[in-house]
Every structure is written in C-alpha cells, then in structure tokens.
Design an enzyme around this catalytic site. Structure first.
Site, PDB file in Angstrom:
ATOM      1  N   LYS A  30       0.945  -1.241   0.001  1.00 36.44           N
ATOM      2  CA  LYS A  30      -0.132  -0.005  -0.069  1.00 36.44           C
ATOM      3  C   LYS A  30       0.893   1.483   0.022  1.00 36.44           C
ATOM      4  O   LYS A  30       0.373   2.364  -0.119  1.00 36.44           O
ATOM      5  CB  LYS A  30      -1.068   0.116   1.344  1.00 36.44           C
TER       6      LYS A  30
HETATM    7  C1  LIG Z   1      -3.346  -7.189   3.804  1.00 33.87           C
HETATM    8  C2  LIG Z   1      -3.984  -6.852   2.361  1.00 33.87           C
HETATM    9  N1  LIG Z   1      -4.173  -7.824   1.613  1.00 33.87           N
HETATM   10  C3  LIG Z   1      -4.682  -7.745   0.461  1.00 33.87           C
HETATM   11  C4  LIG Z   1      -5.271  -6.535   0.209  1.00 33.87           C
HETATM   12  C5  LIG Z   1      -6.137  -6.237  -1.185  1.00 33.87           C
HETATM   13  O1  LIG Z   1      -5.298  -5.352  -2.303  1.00 33.87           O
HETATM   14  P1  LIG Z   1      -6.071  -4.506  -3.173  1.00 33.87           P
HETATM   15  O2  LIG Z   1      -6.822  -3.462  -2.512  1.00 33.87           O
HETATM   16  O3  LIG Z   1      -5.118  -4.002  -4.068  1.00 33.87           O
HETATM   17  O4  LIG Z   1      -7.043  -5.210  -3.974  1.00 33.87           O
HETATM   18  C6  LIG Z   1      -5.144  -5.563   0.950  1.00 33.87           C
HETATM   19  C7  LIG Z   1      -5.850  -4.290   0.706  1.00 33.87           C
HETATM   20  O5  LIG Z   1      -6.617  -3.367   1.527  1.00 33.87           O
HETATM   21  C8  LIG Z   1      -4.560  -5.507   2.194  1.00 33.87           C
HETATM   22  O6  LIG Z   1      -4.580  -4.680   3.174  1.00 33.87           O
END
Ligand SMILES: Cc1ncc(COP(=O)(O)O)c(C=O)c1O
Length: 456
Positions: free
Chosen positions: A43
C-alpha cells in the site's frame, strides 16, 4: 549512496520462488514480496501515487490533513508519505482489524478512529461513512478513497506490473493476487496483459464477499455478504478499482485455509507474511494444481508482513479458539503413522555400510535422516546436514563406514505422545524420533511429519 527520504525506498520488491509448499505442482511459482516496502506492505505504492496526484491537482495544499478509511496498511503508507511531505493523518478502521495495525498507525503519529465491522457500508457508523463525514468537517483535507481513486490502480500499473515483467524477463504466464480495492490485481494485470495478452489473472476472494459471484453472473448478490475475518481481501461493495474484465477467474478461500497456509509460508518457506498472503497462496495453488504446465511461471502478490497478525493467526491459542487447528488437540504419533500415504517399511543403513552408500539412500528416497542399525538393533543415526558439514572438512570420509561418522540413535517415544510433546523432543540436535507399533514395526517421525500433521 543514500535516499533523500524513506518514500524513495518504495517499490522494487524482490520475487522469491516458493519451493516446498508447491510440491507436486508443475511450473515455477514466485512470490512478489511486498513487505520489503518501508511500511511493510504494497500500500506504500498507492499512498505515494494518490498523494502526489492530489498535490498535482491542487486538492492537497501544504499543512493539509489526509483522511482515509483503511484496513491499516494503506494508513501506514499514507502516514509515511505524510511525514515526508508534512501532512497530518486521520484514519477510520473497522474493529475486526488487529490491534497491532491500530498501534502501528498511532506509532507513526496518525489519529485512529475504530468503527463497528458488522454494519452496512452506508450505515452512518461504518468506517466508510465516518471517514467521509470527517472529511466534510475538516478544512484543507484530502480523502484519498483507495476504493474508487484510480491512482491506486495506476500505481501498480506503473510500478508493480513493470517490475514483475522485468524480474521474470517476460516469462510470466499467470498472475494471482487477493482482491480488496482491486488496485494491485487490476493495475498489475493491465500492464502485464498489455505486454502479453495471454497472461492469465487469478483473483483471490473470501467467503462472505461479492466478487466471485458478480464476475460469474453479473449479479450483486447481497446474500453472499456475511462477516468474515481475513483482513484486506473480499468486499461488500464494488470498488471502482476492480475492473472485472482484467480478472479472468476468481477463487474463494476460507478464513481457516488462508490462516493455516500463512503459518506454513512462515515455517516452510521462511516467508513471515500476513493473513491475506496465505489466502492468496492457498487459492493460487488450488488453481495451479489443475492448470499450470511445466514451462509456466506464476507470480503471486503477497501484500504484507506477519508482525501485524502476531496476536491472531500466529498465536496458537487464538488459532485453537477459532477451531483452526482442531487436529492439534488430538493428533499423536499413531495418527501420523496411520495417515502416511505409503506404508513402506522403515529405511535404515547398516553401520558397516559406506557413507557414500548412505548418501545415495538419502538422495534416492528424498529424506534427510536415517537410523543406523547392527542386526536390527538401533545403534546410531545420520542426518544429511551433519554429513555435509563433515564431508566439507574431510572429503575422504565418504569411503569410510557409517559407524565412523554416525550420531547417537534417535530416541524411542510412545505411540500416544501428542504433537506438542513430539515437537518439544525434536530439535537441531535430535532431528527425528522412533516409535514402535503393536506389530513391533518401527516407524520414524520427523520434523516434516509434525509440520504436515499440524497444518492438516
Ligand atoms: C493485507 C491486504 N491484503 C490484500 C489487500 C487487497 O489488495 P487490493 O486493495 O490492491 O485489492 C489489501 C488491501 O486492502 C490488504 O491490506
């Protein structure tokens, strides 16, 4: 060589091959290790891209406040970028998020507001609604909204995608990733499919989320929505960053399967990652088992680090309380022996045989240790790591007899010893245990057997 600030270290994370949990799977399976980012998650990439876009378009001015509804990782990324650029942060979180995530955000100076999980997104108490309300009430503030802000997808299109393409030298055939906001999967998939339209994308969804059904039927089915525990993936809304045309297929993974696979990644691959990483790997391997060919290369995006889950899935009591390791309460040495797929008799080496012969036996059966016998009596043991160490010092040893290099015999234990007792007896000096069954047959119990029994 140095960086001007921590945000210049975002991106360029390594790709690491999965070696053990992929046993029996054709092709190469690689993990994109996003915890190498400074905020320990992918992120950081989107935080930088959303803030720089807001600056460029004049929405965010010096001294401004960043307000976001975040499951923690985006907050951490935003907080780091805000520190480097001089902004304040206020975050709203659902109360299912781990305490560690909340503490970490506070540690980097953010204000955190915890909201109830089990309310609908348009309920005024939800973390989406509260974030929007604070935004309206705060002058000179910016609400990045990672769900609908297209700079989320753009960040992965501009960085994660090209990195994977270069790191695999264009050999990637399959991309797999959990889908939450959709940014990581869709941005990365868009770039990779532009390079090679044959790249297949596999989205990982949770039970309790709407994505898979929506992809397959076009129907937003509220009946699919129910509370689940996995953090970061699955949604009860359709974020703008999810472009269903870029996701070829979805696989749903349960909280339990994701949690157990996460622990296996830590123990068997040395990848101390977060819960959604286990879900992504579990779902990807299910797909890979059926679909991957020898020459295929699958890349799985692993979003974050394990520290944030120490109080949950990495805590044995938490796992037991949630019924995730039920078998641990009952499994014992007898269960391990009975559950073995092959019922072949114990492989041993005689003390007079040569070290060279013993090494060949280890290799041909893909095992790491051997009991040493003289006329059916257990007189010693050999382990591959110790033989290797001795051979490096003295290569002539391979022509000597096993009796000259062997260690003391493996300890015999009772068949009804449970896994916790067995694991306390196996350590770096004592690589295996022996048990004798009712028919007087001897069986070996190794660290690998214990791991397999614990993660069943
Ligand atoms: C720990 C974790 N895994 C997976 C995701 C999913 O990724 P994306 O938001 O890019 O779909 C997030 C997003 O919030 C996350 O914080």
């Amino acid at each position: 060589m140095y960086y001007n600030s921590i945000i210049d270290t975002i991106g360029n994370t390594p790709l690491v091959r999965l070696n053990k949990i992929t046993e029996g799977i054709k092709g190469t399976v690689l993990a994109k290790m996003e915890y190498f980012n400074p905020g320990n998650s992918m992120k950081d990439r989107i935080a930088l891209s959303m803030i720089e876009d807001a600056e460029a378009s004049g929405i965010l001015k010096p001294g401004g406040t960043i307000i976001e509804g975040t499951s923690g990782n985006t907050g951490m990324g935003l907080a780091l970028v805000a520190i480097a650029k001089g902004y304040k942060c206020v975050f709203t979180l659902a109360d299912k998020q781990s305490q560690e995530k909340i503490d970490i955000l506070r540690a980097v100076g953010a204000e955190v507001i915890v909201c109830p999980t089990n309310v609908s997104p348009d309920d005024p108490r939800s973390y989406y609604s509260i974030a929007k309300k604070i935004k309206q009430e705060t002058p000179n503030s910016f609400y990045p909204n990672q769900y609908d802000n297209i700079n989320n997808t753009k960040a992965h299109y501009e960085t994660t995608g090209p990195e994977i393409w270069e790191q695999t030298e264009g050999k990637i055939t399959h991309l797999a990733a959990g889908v939450g906001t959709g940014g990581s999967m869709c941005g990365t998939a868009k770039y990779l499919k532009e390079q090679n339209p044959a790249v297949i994308s596999v989205g990982i969804d949770t039970y309790g989320s709407v994505f898979k059904k929506y992809k397959e039927t076009g129907q937003f089915d509220e009946k699919e929505v129910y509370p689940y525990l996995t953090e970061g993936i699955g949604e009860d809304i359709l974020p703008k960053n999810v472009d269903f045309d870029l996701i070829d297929t979805f696989i749903k993974v349960t909280d339990k399967d994701g949690a157990i696979m996460t622990r296996r990644l830590a123990r068997e691959e040395g990848l101390f990652v977060g819960w959604s990483c286990g879900s992504a790997v579990f779902g990807s391997l299910e797909y890979a088992r059926k679909n991957l060919a020898e020459d295929d290369t699958m890349v799985i995006i692993l979003p974050d680090h394990g520290t944030r889950y120490l109080g949950k899935i990495y805590n044995d009591n938490w796992m037991k309380d949630h019924g995730y390791v039920e078998s641990m309460d009952f499994a014992n040495a007898r269960d391990i022996v009975q559950n073995r797929s092959t019922n072949s008799s114990l492989l041993t080496v005689e003390a007079h045989q040569s070290v060279d012969e013993a090494i060949r036996m280890l290799h041909s059966r893909s095992i790491s240790q051997l009991p040493v016998t003289i006329n059916d009596e257990f007189v010693g043991s050999l382990t591959d790591s110790k033989i290797l160490r001795q051979l490096i010092e003295n290569p002539e040893l391979k022509d000597k007899s096993v009796s000259q290099v062997m260690d003391p015999p493996f300890q015999f234990v009772a068949m009804d010893n449970t896994l916790d007792v067995l694991s306390s007896l196996i350590n770096k000096d004592n690589k295996a245990l022996l048990v004798r069954d009712e028919q007087d047959q001897v069986h070996i119990i190794t660290q690998h057997d214990l791991l397999m029994a614990m993660t069943k």
